[in-house]
Motif scaffolding. Sequence first.
Motif, PDB file in Angstrom:
ATOM      1  N   UNK A 204       0.658  -1.159   0.124  1.00 53.37           N
ATOM      2  CA  UNK A 204      -0.078  -0.089  -0.146  1.00 53.37           C
ATOM      3  C   UNK A 204       0.878   1.202  -0.112  1.00 53.37           C
ATOM      4  N   UNK A 205       2.304   1.136   0.236  1.00 54.21           N
ATOM      5  CA  UNK A 205       3.087   2.281   0.280  1.00 54.21           C
ATOM      6  C   UNK A 205       3.781   2.521  -1.063  1.00 54.21           C
ATOM      7  N   UNK A 206       4.430   1.686  -1.687  1.00 52.37           N
ATOM      8  CA  UNK A 206       5.127   1.673  -2.768  1.00 52.37           C
ATOM      9  C   UNK A 206       5.334   0.479  -3.509  1.00 52.37           C
ATOM     10  N   UNK A 207       5.696   0.495  -4.860  1.00 51.05           N
ATOM     11  CA  UNK A 207       6.292  -0.833  -5.630  1.00 51.05           C
ATOM     12  C   UNK A 207       7.473  -1.275  -5.383  1.00 51.05           C
ATOM     13  N   UNK A 213      13.954   2.415 -10.471  1.00 47.43           N
ATOM     14  CA  UNK A 213      12.957   2.554  -9.313  1.00 47.43           C
ATOM     15  C   UNK A 213      13.332   1.949  -7.794  1.00 47.43           C
ATOM     16  N   UNK A 214      13.314   2.808  -6.843  1.00 50.16           N
ATOM     17  CA  UNK A 214      13.600   2.569  -5.619  1.00 50.16           C
ATOM     18  C   UNK A 214      11.957   1.946  -4.989  1.00 50.16           C
ATOM     19  N   UNK A 215      12.367   1.880  -3.602  1.00 52.73           N
ATOM     20  CA  UNK A 215      11.146   1.542  -2.802  1.00 52.73           C
ATOM     21  C   UNK A 215      11.358   2.026  -1.418  1.00 52.73           C
ATOM     22  N   UNK A 216      10.072   2.284  -0.789  1.00 52.21           N
ATOM     23  CA  UNK A 216      10.036   2.940   0.459  1.00 52.21           C
ATOM     24  C   UNK A 216       9.897   1.997   1.422  1.00 52.21           C
ATOM     25  N   UNK A 217      10.860   1.259   2.024  1.00 54.60           N
ATOM     26  CA  UNK A 217      10.988   0.277   2.903  1.00 54.60           C
ATOM     27  C   UNK A 217      10.291   1.017   4.420  1.00 54.60           C
ATOM     28  N   UNK A 218       9.931   0.069   5.453  1.00 55.55           N
ATOM     29  CA  UNK A 218       9.445   0.595   6.852  1.00 55.55           C
ATOM     30  C   UNK A 218      10.513   0.166   7.693  1.00 55.55           C
ATOM     31  N   UNK A 219      10.881   0.996   8.655  1.00 54.80           N
ATOM     32  CA  UNK A 219      11.663   0.505   9.690  1.00 54.80           C
ATOM     33  C   UNK A 219      10.816   0.466  11.061  1.00 54.80           C
ATOM     34  N   UNK A 220      10.589  -0.474  11.670  1.00 54.37           N
ATOM     35  CA  UNK A 220       9.857  -0.570  12.736  1.00 54.37           C
ATOM     36  C   UNK A 220      10.546  -1.111  13.999  1.00 54.37           C
ATOM     37  N   UNK A 232       8.364   4.297  14.002  1.00 59.21           N
ATOM     38  CA  UNK A 232       8.582   3.745  12.674  1.00 59.21           C
ATOM     39  C   UNK A 232       8.944   4.618  11.639  1.00 59.21           C
ATOM     40  N   UNK A 233       9.792   4.586  10.941  1.00 58.72           N
ATOM     41  CA  UNK A 233      10.367   5.420   9.766  1.00 58.72           C
ATOM     42  C   UNK A 233      10.477   4.900   8.447  1.00 58.72           C
ATOM     43  N   UNK A 234      10.576   5.581   7.516  1.00 58.22           N
ATOM     44  CA  UNK A 234      10.561   5.087   6.214  1.00 58.22           C
ATOM     45  C   UNK A 234      12.251   5.279   5.906  1.00 58.22           C
ATOM     46  N   UNK A 235      12.564   4.363   5.070  1.00 56.79           N
ATOM     47  CA  UNK A 235      14.063   4.097   4.546  1.00 56.79           C
ATOM     48  C   UNK A 235      13.823   4.053   2.893  1.00 56.79           C
ATOM     49  N   UNK A 236      14.367   4.906   2.166  1.00 55.92           N
ATOM     50  CA  UNK A 236      14.213   4.751   0.806  1.00 55.92           C
ATOM     51  C   UNK A 236      15.392   3.943   0.194  1.00 55.92           C
ATOM     52  N   UNK A 237      15.114   2.685  -0.284  1.00 57.96           N
ATOM     53  CA  UNK A 237      15.922   1.690  -0.800  1.00 57.96           C
ATOM     54  C   UNK A 237      16.343   2.169  -2.325  1.00 57.96           C
ATOM     55  N   UNK A 238      17.543   2.211  -2.698  1.00 61.98           N
ATOM     56  CA  UNK A 238      17.939   2.498  -4.174  1.00 61.98           C
ATOM     57  C   UNK A 238      17.373   1.600  -5.119  1.00 61.98           C
ATOM     58  N   UNK A 239      17.449   2.145  -6.241  1.00 61.53           N
ATOM     59  CA  UNK A 239      16.916   1.182  -7.470  1.00 61.53           C
ATOM     60  C   UNK A 239      18.101   0.196  -7.815  1.00 61.53           C
TER      61      UNK A 239
END
Length: 386
Positions: A204-207, A213-220, A232-239
Amino acid sequence: MKWLLALLLAGSAHAQTLNYIGQQIVPTSASFRGVPVGGLSSIDYVPATGRYLAICDDRSDRAPARYYELSLDLSKFRRSANPGEAGVAWVNMTSILDLDGQPFGRNQVDPESLRLDARRNLIYWANEGQRVSSSLQNPTVRRMSPDGKPAGEFPVPGYYNPLGSAGGITPGDVGVYNNLAFESIAITPDGKTLWTMSENGLAQDSLPTAVGRGSRARMLSFDLDSGKAGAEYIYDVGPVPFPPARQGDFATNGVPDMLALSAHEFIVIERAFAVGAVTPGIAALTKQPTSNTIKLYLIDTRGATDVSGWASIKGREVVPVKRTMLLDLSSLKNDDGSVLALDNIEGITFGPTLDGKRTLILVSDNNFNPAQFTQFIALTIDGTLN
């Protein structure tokens, strides 16, 4: 050979130098107590014994879900493309039991990371779960005693649980993508907080990641005293950095592990793979090209948006954690000048002190594939990390 990194620690800049000690390689044909050795998805150093714990991501297929105790003699590591496996010794193997105290059945669990909490005499471990047409399994973070017996489970928010289609890209799908969920566990040095991270974003957050294309991972996070979920934070994974050899073939990038430096700073592994990709380490392997790209990042959660309780971040303003690349492991070279060929690096830990310097140890998951190997890489750190 030395590699200069800029690490922003304790609010100020400190120059840190990593020295590549060498590697050791265990072939996939290796076994211990009659069970194939492999699938090592994390590693954790135990100062009290000088040994290491490493979880196996076998889904109770080749043997019941388990973790290993092993020792590494860093004096035998070599900066060589063919270093051998001297100095790697398997000490013990412990079955991981389910919440009923029984061995997990086949395909009922996917162990991916562990950390020892020596103060509480507990091991925390992550189960990635599953999102396939035949089974939707929730990702979990659990406690166990060192003998593998269950000691409880942390309450993962429901929006991580996979619901909807197997692919996760149909409108209305939520939760983790298959094989892109919890692969990391980190404990802050003060012993108060546990962190895990989804390897990619939630449906529901990102592909998921792709080339370009990167992806918006979650840190919990979880409070280790109360067991409750926290920030809880967002970590932007690189393409994906390199395209596969043929368009449409499998390619991915994600976070398989992280290591806490302080309450807010972490070293994160980004591990990319693309089928047949031409990567810097390709000439260093004789059996087949390597298609792995491994990078280490420093991240800092200070100033990031706390998204705890947000079922989705889509359409909302979010400040991700700060992310700075520390090292592309493809820049490491052996004594003969060959580029270090990298397998599927998935685990990271601080190791022992060597000649007055702290060490950093990495391990690969060979996927029980004869064309891959279990790789241990050792670095020394010139300077002091938190």
